[in-house]
Scaffold this motif. Structure first.
Motif: not given
Length: 169
Positions: A12-34
């Protein structure tokens, strides 16, 4: 991300890098709690699989309840959020700045927006025809179109600021 297929938190973190990171960011520290919140709510489940290291990995997928909640969420109006744009705030106070330094700031910003615009235009060229609604790639294309418009607008504004500041020197 999980609506497009099962994934680990790392995936999920890797997929968030592109293209999602252009409009929404989330790192490992957010992904696992979610993921833990979604798991507790019965919206996702996971399966343990052998991982590349000594520990097993958790591969998450949406439950039917999670898919339904996601379908409902997609059409719910977004929460109102306050606008926060540091460059616009600096522009508001620009009368205090040394004009050549301000001009340099906007010239640098212009270069950043033009570079991002060129990157977006290259990605747009990879699509060919726009995907049809219902195709997961339609979301990619639609968000790319939004990014293209934003970068064009921002570059044009920076060009205008540079011209204004050039005229005042």
């Amino acid at each position: 991300m999980l609506a497009r297929g099962e994934r680990t938190g790392y995936d999920i973190a890797a997929a968030m890098r592109r293209p999602v990171s252009y409009f929404w960011t989330a790192g490992h520290s957010q992904i696992h709690p979610e993921l833990q919140k979604l798991l507790a709510g019965g919206l996702v489940v996971y399966e343990t699989r052998h991982g590349p290291g000594p520990q097993d990995k958790k591969v998450y997928r949406l439950t039917p309840e999670g898919s339904g909640a996601l379908r409902e969420w997609v059409t719910t109006p977004p929460r109102e959020r306050p606008e926060r744009d540091e460059l616009v705030l600096k522009t508001y106070a620009s009368w205090l700045a040394d004009p050549p330094l301000l001009k340099r700031l906007f010239a640098d910003q212009l270069a950043l927006h033009e570079a991002r615009l060129a990157e977006y235009e290259r990605e747009e060229g990879l699509f060919g025809e726009p995907p049809r609604p219902g195709d997961p790639k339609f979301g990619n294309y639609a968000t790319l179109r939004c990014g293209l418009g934003y970068e064009r607008h921002r570059a044009e504004w920076c060009r205008w600021m540079v011209a204004q500041l050039s005229d005042s020197l």
